[in-house]
Design an enzyme around this catalytic site. Sequence first.
Site, mmCIF file in Angstrom:
data_model
loop_
_atom_site.group_PDB
_atom_site.id
_atom_site.type_symbol
_atom_site.label_atom_id
_atom_site.label_comp_id
_atom_site.label_asym_id
_atom_site.label_seq_id
_atom_site.Cartn_x
_atom_site.Cartn_y
_atom_site.Cartn_z
ATOM 1 N N ARG A 167 0.951 -1.256 0.126
ATOM 2 C CA ARG A 167 -0.110 -0.036 0.425
ATOM 3 C C ARG A 167 0.632 1.530 -0.405
ATOM 4 O O ARG A 167 0.597 2.013 -0.540
ATOM 5 C CB ARG A 167 -0.667 -0.002 1.169
ATOM 6 C CG ARG A 167 -2.526 1.149 1.461
ATOM 7 C CD ARG A 167 -2.422 1.939 -0.155
ATOM 8 N NE ARG A 167 -3.273 0.798 -0.507
ATOM 9 C CZ ARG A 167 -3.382 0.769 -1.764
ATOM 10 N NH1 ARG A 167 -3.207 2.069 -2.703
ATOM 11 N NH2 ARG A 167 -4.528 0.056 -2.025
ATOM 12 N N LYS A 169 2.411 24.485 -3.118
ATOM 13 C CA LYS A 169 1.133 24.046 -3.418
ATOM 14 C C LYS A 169 1.015 22.903 -2.895
ATOM 15 O O LYS A 169 0.577 22.353 -4.136
ATOM 16 C CB LYS A 169 0.083 24.256 -3.733
ATOM 17 C CG LYS A 169 -0.540 26.417 -4.473
ATOM 18 C CD LYS A 169 -1.368 26.812 -5.282
ATOM 19 C CE LYS A 169 -1.478 28.287 -4.845
ATOM 20 N NZ LYS A 169 -2.157 28.803 -6.099
ATOM 21 N N LYS A 214 6.398 38.730 -3.754
ATOM 22 C CA LYS A 214 5.207 38.279 -3.734
ATOM 23 C C LYS A 214 5.004 40.223 -3.274
ATOM 24 O O LYS A 214 4.769 40.660 -2.721
ATOM 25 C CB LYS A 214 4.483 37.355 -3.021
ATOM 26 C CG LYS A 214 4.846 36.430 -3.820
ATOM 27 C CD LYS A 214 4.050 34.521 -3.956
ATOM 28 C CE LYS A 214 3.005 34.877 -4.573
ATOM 29 N NZ LYS A 214 1.811 33.346 -4.631
ATOM 30 N N GLU A 226 6.406 40.111 -8.251
ATOM 31 C CA GLU A 226 5.770 39.431 -8.513
ATOM 32 C C GLU A 226 5.095 41.140 -8.868
ATOM 33 O O GLU A 226 5.231 42.365 -8.135
ATOM 34 C CB GLU A 226 4.814 38.952 -7.353
ATOM 35 C CG GLU A 226 2.740 39.045 -7.840
ATOM 36 C CD GLU A 226 2.169 38.495 -6.529
ATOM 37 O OE1 GLU A 226 1.087 38.985 -6.993
ATOM 38 O OE2 GLU A 226 2.512 37.624 -5.832
ATOM 39 N N ASP A 266 0.796 38.689 -12.222
ATOM 40 C CA ASP A 266 -0.003 37.572 -11.342
ATOM 41 C C ASP A 266 -1.185 38.017 -11.806
ATOM 42 O O ASP A 266 -2.066 39.644 -11.766
ATOM 43 C CB ASP A 266 0.345 37.566 -9.726
ATOM 44 C CG ASP A 266 -0.742 37.196 -9.144
ATOM 45 O OD1 ASP A 266 -0.614 35.749 -9.149
ATOM 46 O OD2 ASP A 266 -1.395 37.459 -8.118
#
Length: 284
Positions: free
Chosen positions: A99, A134, A166, A199, A220
Site C-alpha cells: 500500500r 501548493k 510577492k 510579482e 500575476d
Amino acid sequence: MKTKEELIDALLDLAFAEDIGDGDHTTLSTIGADARGRQHLLIKEEGILAGVDIAKMVFDKFDSSLKMTVMIPDGSHVKPGDIAFVVEGPVRSLLQTERIMLNIMQRMSGIATVTHRYQSRLEGLNCKVLDTRKTTPGLRMLEKEAVKIGGGCNHRIGLFDMILIKDNHVDFAGGITHAVNSAKEYCRKNNKDLRIEVEVRNTDEIREAISVGVDRIMLDNFTPERTADAVRIIRAEGPGIEIESSGGITLDTLRAYGEAGVDFISVGALTHSVKGLDMSFKAC
C-alpha cells in the site's frame, strides 16, 4: 539543511510507522515467515508512469532481500495491461510494502500525467510549465520530482532556494525598489547566491522591477492580452529578465499565455488537486 534523499528517507520512516505500527497482524497471522512469492505492478489507466525509483527505495528500505525487476522506467507512457515491474521475495514483505508503494506511485503518476497534459499544450513554444509550493505537506520532494518526470520544471523547492517577493512582501516592505534592494543586501551580508523574482500587478510595477534589477518578473492574474503587452515592455526595457505568468491559469487558457511570449507558466493544479493514476500490485 536536509538533503532530498534524507527527506524522502524520513518520509518513508513515517509511512511505515503510520501504516504498520507494531505489526501487520493480518499478514503475520496468515502468512508463514518462510513463504516466498512475486507480485507485479499492473497499470489500469493510461498516463505517465512516475515513482518507480521511489518504489525501489520503499522495497529496499523495508527488506533488502526483495528483488525488483523493472520493465517500464519513470517517464514512460503507459496503458491498461502494462506491467511496470515485478518484485520477488518474502510474501510478508511484499504485503506490508504494497500500500505504501502504491500510494506513492499512484500520486506521483497522477501528477506526471497532468503535467504532461499541460506541457503538451505548449508544444512548439519556448515556454515551460512550473509547479508551485501548493504541495502535500511531507510529500513535496516526491510531488516535485513527479512534475519533472512529466516534462515540467520545478519552481523553487521551498522558501530557502530562491527569493520570491510577492505582493504582500512588496506592500509590507514599502514598495518593489525597497524590497528588492533589501533582498540584495541580505544576500550580500549572508553570502547567499539566490535568484530574485518579484510579482507585479501593473505596468508601473513592471518598470520599477526592471529598473531595480531582478532575475524574473511574475505577472500575476494578468489576462493574455495584458500579458502580451507586459512581455513587449520587459523584452524591450529589461532584456535577459525571465517572465512568468501565474494566477488562475487553466488547461484551456494555458496556450494563450504561452503564445503571449512568457518563459514560464506556474500552475498550482499540477499538485494540489490531482487524481492518482489507477494501478494495482498483484500476485503473479
